[in-house]
Design a protein around this motif. Sequence first.
Motif, PDB file in Angstrom:
ATOM      1  N   VAL B  43       0.840  -1.204   0.000  1.00  0.00           N
ATOM      2  CA  VAL B  43       0.000   0.000   0.000  1.00  0.00           C
ATOM      3  C   VAL B  43       0.871   1.249   0.000  1.00  0.00           C
ATOM      4  O   VAL B  43       0.652   2.192  -0.764  1.00  0.00           O
ATOM      5  CB  VAL B  43      -0.970   0.012   1.197  1.00  0.00           C
ATOM      6  N   ALA B  44       1.908   1.251   0.855  1.00  0.00           N
ATOM      7  CA  ALA B  44       2.838   2.386   0.891  1.00  0.00           C
ATOM      8  C   ALA B  44       3.506   2.536  -0.465  1.00  0.00           C
ATOM      9  O   ALA B  44       3.635   3.646  -0.998  1.00  0.00           O
ATOM     10  CB  ALA B  44       3.888   2.192   1.983  1.00  0.00           C
ATOM     11  N   ASN B  45       3.898   1.408  -1.053  1.00  0.00           N
ATOM     12  CA  ASN B  45       4.529   1.484  -2.370  1.00  0.00           C
ATOM     13  C   ASN B  45       3.551   1.990  -3.422  1.00  0.00           C
ATOM     14  O   ASN B  45       3.938   2.736  -4.325  1.00  0.00           O
ATOM     15  CB  ASN B  45       5.087   0.123  -2.778  1.00  0.00           C
ATOM     16  N   GLY B  46       2.282   1.618  -3.294  1.00  0.00           N
ATOM     17  CA  GLY B  46       1.281   2.124  -4.221  1.00  0.00           C
ATOM     18  C   GLY B  46       1.160   3.639  -4.153  1.00  0.00           C
ATOM     19  O   GLY B  46       1.116   4.318  -5.169  1.00  0.00           O
ATOM     20  N   MET B  47       1.147   4.174  -2.928  1.00  0.00           N
ATOM     21  CA  MET B  47       1.085   5.640  -2.769  1.00  0.00           C
ATOM     22  C   MET B  47       2.335   6.294  -3.332  1.00  0.00           C
ATOM     23  O   MET B  47       2.267   7.314  -4.023  1.00  0.00           O
ATOM     24  CB  MET B  47       0.981   6.003  -1.292  1.00  0.00           C
ATOM     25  N   TYR B 176       9.310   7.018   1.435  1.00  0.00           N
ATOM     26  CA  TYR B 176       8.463   7.494   2.539  1.00  0.00           C
ATOM     27  C   TYR B 176       8.109   8.969   2.382  1.00  0.00           C
ATOM     28  O   TYR B 176       7.021   9.397   2.774  1.00  0.00           O
ATOM     29  CB  TYR B 176       9.114   7.159   3.877  1.00  0.00           C
ATOM     30  N   THR B 177       8.999   9.749   1.741  1.00  0.00           N
ATOM     31  CA  THR B 177       8.642  11.140   1.450  1.00  0.00           C
ATOM     32  C   THR B 177       7.493  11.172   0.440  1.00  0.00           C
ATOM     33  O   THR B 177       6.571  11.979   0.562  1.00  0.00           O
ATOM     34  CB  THR B 177       9.841  11.888   0.860  1.00  0.00           C
ATOM     35  N   GLN B 178       7.564  10.269  -0.556  1.00  0.00           N
ATOM     36  CA  GLN B 178       6.515  10.255  -1.584  1.00  0.00           C
ATOM     37  C   GLN B 178       5.157   9.869  -1.009  1.00  0.00           C
ATOM     38  O   GLN B 178       4.131  10.340  -1.487  1.00  0.00           O
ATOM     39  CB  GLN B 178       6.898   9.293  -2.713  1.00  0.00           C
ATOM     40  N   VAL B 179       5.152   9.014   0.013  1.00  0.00           N
ATOM     41  CA  VAL B 179       3.879   8.685   0.656  1.00  0.00           C
ATOM     42  C   VAL B 179       3.254   9.968   1.212  1.00  0.00           C
ATOM     43  O   VAL B 179       2.070  10.254   0.994  1.00  0.00           O
ATOM     44  CB  VAL B 179       4.074   7.630   1.767  1.00  0.00           C
ATOM     45  N   ALA B 180       4.079  10.777   1.900  1.00  0.00           N
ATOM     46  CA  ALA B 180       3.587  12.056   2.431  1.00  0.00           C
ATOM     47  C   ALA B 180       3.181  12.992   1.300  1.00  0.00           C
ATOM     48  O   ALA B 180       2.142  13.665   1.364  1.00  0.00           O
ATOM     49  CB  ALA B 180       4.661  12.708   3.297  1.00  0.00           C
ATOM     50  N   GLN B 181       3.993  13.012   0.237  1.00  0.00           N
ATOM     51  CA  GLN B 181       3.695  13.909  -0.881  1.00  0.00           C
ATOM     52  C   GLN B 181       2.399  13.508  -1.579  1.00  0.00           C
ATOM     53  O   GLN B 181       1.655  14.370  -2.036  1.00  0.00           O
ATOM     54  CB  GLN B 181       4.873  13.932  -1.868  1.00  0.00           C
ATOM     55  N   TYR B 182       2.137  12.195  -1.654  1.00  0.00           N
ATOM     56  CA  TYR B 182       0.872  11.784  -2.261  1.00  0.00           C
ATOM     57  C   TYR B 182      -0.299  12.349  -1.472  1.00  0.00           C
ATOM     58  O   TYR B 182      -1.251  12.887  -2.043  1.00  0.00           O
ATOM     59  CB  TYR B 182       0.750  10.255  -2.347  1.00  0.00           C
ATOM     60  N   CYS B 183      -0.216  12.237  -0.133  1.00  0.00           N
ATOM     61  CA  CYS B 183      -1.316  12.723   0.701  1.00  0.00           C
ATOM     62  C   CYS B 183      -1.523  14.222   0.496  1.00  0.00           C
ATOM     63  O   CYS B 183      -2.656  14.684   0.351  1.00  0.00           O
ATOM     64  CB  CYS B 183      -1.036  12.423   2.176  1.00  0.00           C
ATOM     65  N   ARG B 268       9.947   1.096  -9.147  1.00  0.00           N
ATOM     66  CA  ARG B 268       9.187   1.128  -7.908  1.00  0.00           C
ATOM     67  C   ARG B 268       8.748  -0.274  -7.486  1.00  0.00           C
ATOM     68  O   ARG B 268       8.552  -0.549  -6.314  1.00  0.00           O
ATOM     69  CB  ARG B 268       7.942   2.011  -8.061  1.00  0.00           C
ATOM     70  N   PHE B 269       8.578  -1.172  -8.481  1.00  0.00           N
ATOM     71  CA  PHE B 269       8.111  -2.519  -8.149  1.00  0.00           C
ATOM     72  C   PHE B 269       9.241  -3.446  -7.723  1.00  0.00           C
ATOM     73  O   PHE B 269       9.025  -4.588  -7.401  1.00  0.00           O
ATOM     74  CB  PHE B 269       7.307  -3.090  -9.333  1.00  0.00           C
ATOM     75  N   PHE B 270      10.475  -2.894  -7.701  1.00  0.00           N
ATOM     76  CA  PHE B 270      11.599  -3.648  -7.160  1.00  0.00           C
ATOM     77  C   PHE B 270      11.647  -3.511  -5.640  1.00  0.00           C
ATOM     78  O   PHE B 270      12.429  -4.183  -4.988  1.00  0.00           O
ATOM     79  CB  PHE B 270      12.930  -3.123  -7.736  1.00  0.00           C
ATOM     80  N   THR B 271      10.832  -2.590  -5.091  1.00  0.00           N
ATOM     81  CA  THR B 271      10.992  -2.252  -3.672  1.00  0.00           C
ATOM     82  C   THR B 271      10.086  -3.065  -2.747  1.00  0.00           C
ATOM     83  O   THR B 271      10.214  -2.960  -1.542  1.00  0.00           O
ATOM     84  CB  THR B 271      10.672  -0.760  -3.414  1.00  0.00           C
ATOM     85  N   VAL B 272       9.147  -3.847  -3.304  1.00  0.00           N
ATOM     86  CA  VAL B 272       8.241  -4.603  -2.419  1.00  0.00           C
ATOM     87  C   VAL B 272       8.848  -5.976  -2.108  1.00  0.00           C
ATOM     88  O   VAL B 272       9.678  -6.477  -2.866  1.00  0.00           O
ATOM     89  CB  VAL B 272       6.837  -4.772  -3.039  1.00  0.00           C
ATOM     90  N   PRO B 273       8.433  -6.606  -0.989  1.00  0.00           N
ATOM     91  CA  PRO B 273       9.097  -7.842  -0.571  1.00  0.00           C
ATOM     92  C   PRO B 273       8.873  -9.031  -1.492  1.00  0.00           C
ATOM     93  O   PRO B 273       9.761  -9.863  -1.643  1.00  0.00           O
ATOM     94  CB  PRO B 273       8.500  -8.137   0.810  1.00  0.00           C
ATOM     95  N   LYS B 274       7.659  -9.177  -2.086  1.00  0.00           N
ATOM     96  CA  LYS B 274       7.370 -10.420  -2.788  1.00  0.00           C
ATOM     97  C   LYS B 274       6.737 -10.174  -4.142  1.00  0.00           C
ATOM     98  O   LYS B 274       6.251  -9.083  -4.439  1.00  0.00           O
ATOM     99  CB  LYS B 274       6.424 -11.285  -1.927  1.00  0.00           C
ATOM    100  N   VAL B 275       6.716 -11.231  -4.968  1.00  0.00           N
ATOM    101  CA  VAL B 275       6.124 -11.124  -6.306  1.00  0.00           C
ATOM    102  C   VAL B 275       4.638 -10.788  -6.219  1.00  0.00           C
ATOM    103  O   VAL B 275       4.144  -9.923  -6.942  1.00  0.00           O
ATOM    104  CB  VAL B 275       6.327 -12.448  -7.082  1.00  0.00           C
ATOM    105  N   SER B 276       3.931 -11.469  -5.309  1.00  0.00           N
ATOM    106  CA  SER B 276       2.496 -11.198  -5.200  1.00  0.00           C
ATOM    107  C   SER B 276       2.254  -9.750  -4.759  1.00  0.00           C
ATOM    108  O   SER B 276       1.269  -9.137  -5.131  1.00  0.00           O
ATOM    109  CB  SER B 276       1.841 -12.175  -4.229  1.00  0.00           C
ATOM    110  N   GLY B 283      -1.963  -2.485  -8.378  1.00  0.00           N
ATOM    111  CA  GLY B 283      -3.382  -2.180  -8.221  1.00  0.00           C
ATOM    112  C   GLY B 283      -3.597  -0.976  -7.317  1.00  0.00           C
ATOM    113  O   GLY B 283      -4.356  -0.063  -7.649  1.00  0.00           O
ATOM    114  N   TYR B 284      -2.897  -0.965  -6.163  1.00  0.00           N
ATOM    115  CA  TYR B 284      -3.022   0.194  -5.270  1.00  0.00           C
ATOM    116  C   TYR B 284      -2.527   1.463  -5.950  1.00  0.00           C
ATOM    117  O   TYR B 284      -3.148   2.523  -5.838  1.00  0.00           O
ATOM    118  CB  TYR B 284      -2.248  -0.040  -3.977  1.00  0.00           C
ATOM    119  N   ALA B 285      -1.407   1.356  -6.668  1.00  0.00           N
ATOM    120  CA  ALA B 285      -0.874   2.540  -7.345  1.00  0.00           C
ATOM    121  C   ALA B 285      -1.933   3.124  -8.272  1.00  0.00           C
ATOM    122  O   ALA B 285      -2.212   4.327  -8.235  1.00  0.00           O
ATOM    123  CB  ALA B 285       0.383   2.177  -8.132  1.00  0.00           C
TER     124      ALA B 285
END
Lengths: 95, 590
Positions: B43-47, B176-183, B268-276, B283-285
């Motif tokens: 979710v954070a990565n999506g934001m 984490y800055t981008q999460v704040a910037q999205y908001c 950006r999709f290299f930063t999440v823990p798993k393939v799923s 989807g969240y993005a």
Amino acid sequence: MTDREQSGPDTQRRYWRANLKLMGLLLAIWFTVSFGFGILLAEPLNQFRFFGFKLGFWWAQQGSIYVFVILIFVYAAAMRRLDRKFGVGDRGPDD
Amino acid sequence: MDVQTLTYLFVGASFALYIGIAIWSRAASTGEFYVAGGGVHPVANGMATAADWMSAASFISMAGIIAFMGYDGTVYLMGWTGGYVMLALLLAPYLRKFGEFTVPDFIGARYYSNAARVVAVICLVVISFTYVAGQMRGVGIVFSQFLNVPILWGVVIGMAVVFFYAVLGGMKGITYTQVAQYCVLIFAYLVPAIFISLLITGIPVPQFGLGAEVSDGSGLTVLEKLDRSLVELGFGPYTDGSKGMVDVLAITLALMIGTAGLPHVIVRFFTVPKVSDARLSAGYALLFIALLYTTAPAVGAFARLNFIDTVHETAYEDVAGWFRRWEDIGLIGWVDKNADGAIQYAPGAAFAGTPEFTGERGPAGQRELANAPTQAANEVYVDRDIMVLANPEIAALPGWVIALVAAGGLAAALSTAAGLLLVISASVSHDLIRKTLARGISDRQELLYARIAAATAILIAGYLGINPPAFVAQVVAFAFGLAAASLFPAILLGIFHKNANKEGAIAGMIVGLVFTFSYIVYFKFVAPEANNAGHWWFGISPEGIGVVGAALNFATALIVSRYTPGVPVAVKSLVESIRIPAGVERPHMH
């Protein structure tokens, strides 16, 4: 875990086939709502009204985007089931 | 408090927040610097992806473009969102499983070739710098308009903030800055949209307001009223298109493929823990992006309606303050062709080119123009970029909403700039220096190079922002066209076609790149007078030509692969392994 397939030499091949089939179906929907309803058929669809919008215009500027979002979530959920069914997932049995 | 003070307050507070987050999330290793250690929640990565993706162009320009193009603006709405479906289904999960740091990393390993890696780095650097120059320009415009700071200082302040959190924090800080910037940016976009929707239709949800009746007792819906007013003024109806069907299809597809091929989005999709998580995160993005993208058409339509209402047949002396303020900084111009002291709005350019002022004032008090007036009845020039920024003023919203929009525009521009600078620095320090020029340097040395590369990239971006090349608007076609024609086909074939080999990929990327580059340069710079449907190939404009470039890339790669030596067994098993999620690892050093 009763629905898990026997892992064999062709498990991976069948998993990949199932993945491609799912992908083909979702991309067909993706193409239909955006290029189909939003562009190619926009003019005929504009004769219909939908919540105050011309229908073709609504697909182009609103509807297609909603469908895009749904498609990705459907793909993520369906793939998680496939991962589990073929035993190739990235999650432990407890997830 | 006045608007100026409020704006300083909002912008200052948001900057303090970004810097605070940067200090809290400093990067200590190359893994953290390039891909945030691969541990970001979907979710954070999506934001973060949404903020990364939605640039100054999405926040500031898009609604304005739609306002003036009507249905034709659809190409941007669908083009810039539909690409995420391709990304989620065709690229993101497999690249995550591959589990390295950069896009050239994948190309280099999959095509077992450093030449392919270097070609990918060149594509990436060209695409990303094109993009980043526009972001810095956006920062400059917001500062000069809202804070009365010269554009130069606006860009310098923007550079300093990005420098701080991109160079210190790397991908971890940026995420984490981008999460704040999205908001910040989504709040800043939705609040005025809701207000305006309420004012015009009485319905608070802009997506529904766009289809609702105007609350002026006319019984017409927003779009009907807009169609009617525009036709009365001599324009085509808002809800009908004017471009050729083939061109609309081509531009939409080029933007979609380009989106899926943009390195700063893919990474950006290299930063999440798993393939799923990579699938889910896409989807969240798109969900977070769709919130703005389905609001933009409403903002555009409301803005056009308001603009016609407040400007057309209004005496210059009585026109609202925003009209004069934007005239003062040269983004609006008025020439009183029929000398009646009132503004007439009609189709066609009011005069040739962008406004050049003589420094004199006309009889009504307007700034006199040196430009030669055209024959058209239209008397006003209005820069499309001001519609979102001026919208709260046009609708006479309270001061804090205007201050919020300034902070939102800056958040959109800074988050995208930071993401772009990071992929540039990663591809230089990781792919060029470590993997090609100076093999065997330590993790610490590489991290130092990454920081130096990020700092250098910021300086170049700042320079481009202060001295923009005259063709900034036109080079956007470059970024998408080149991404579509070069990187996307190579990555897609790398995953789905085991027999695609090194010779095929390199030849394909070069053919796609050179063809697209030449076509755009020819019509934009060599023969701009021939840039019309009569001269285009298959009726496809330079904006849409990336589709043809991508097709040529695919065809070349497939044919060359067939007649050159086959793919090594080790690479085939690499392809096998990225196709299944099991066994995914955090990005590691090699």
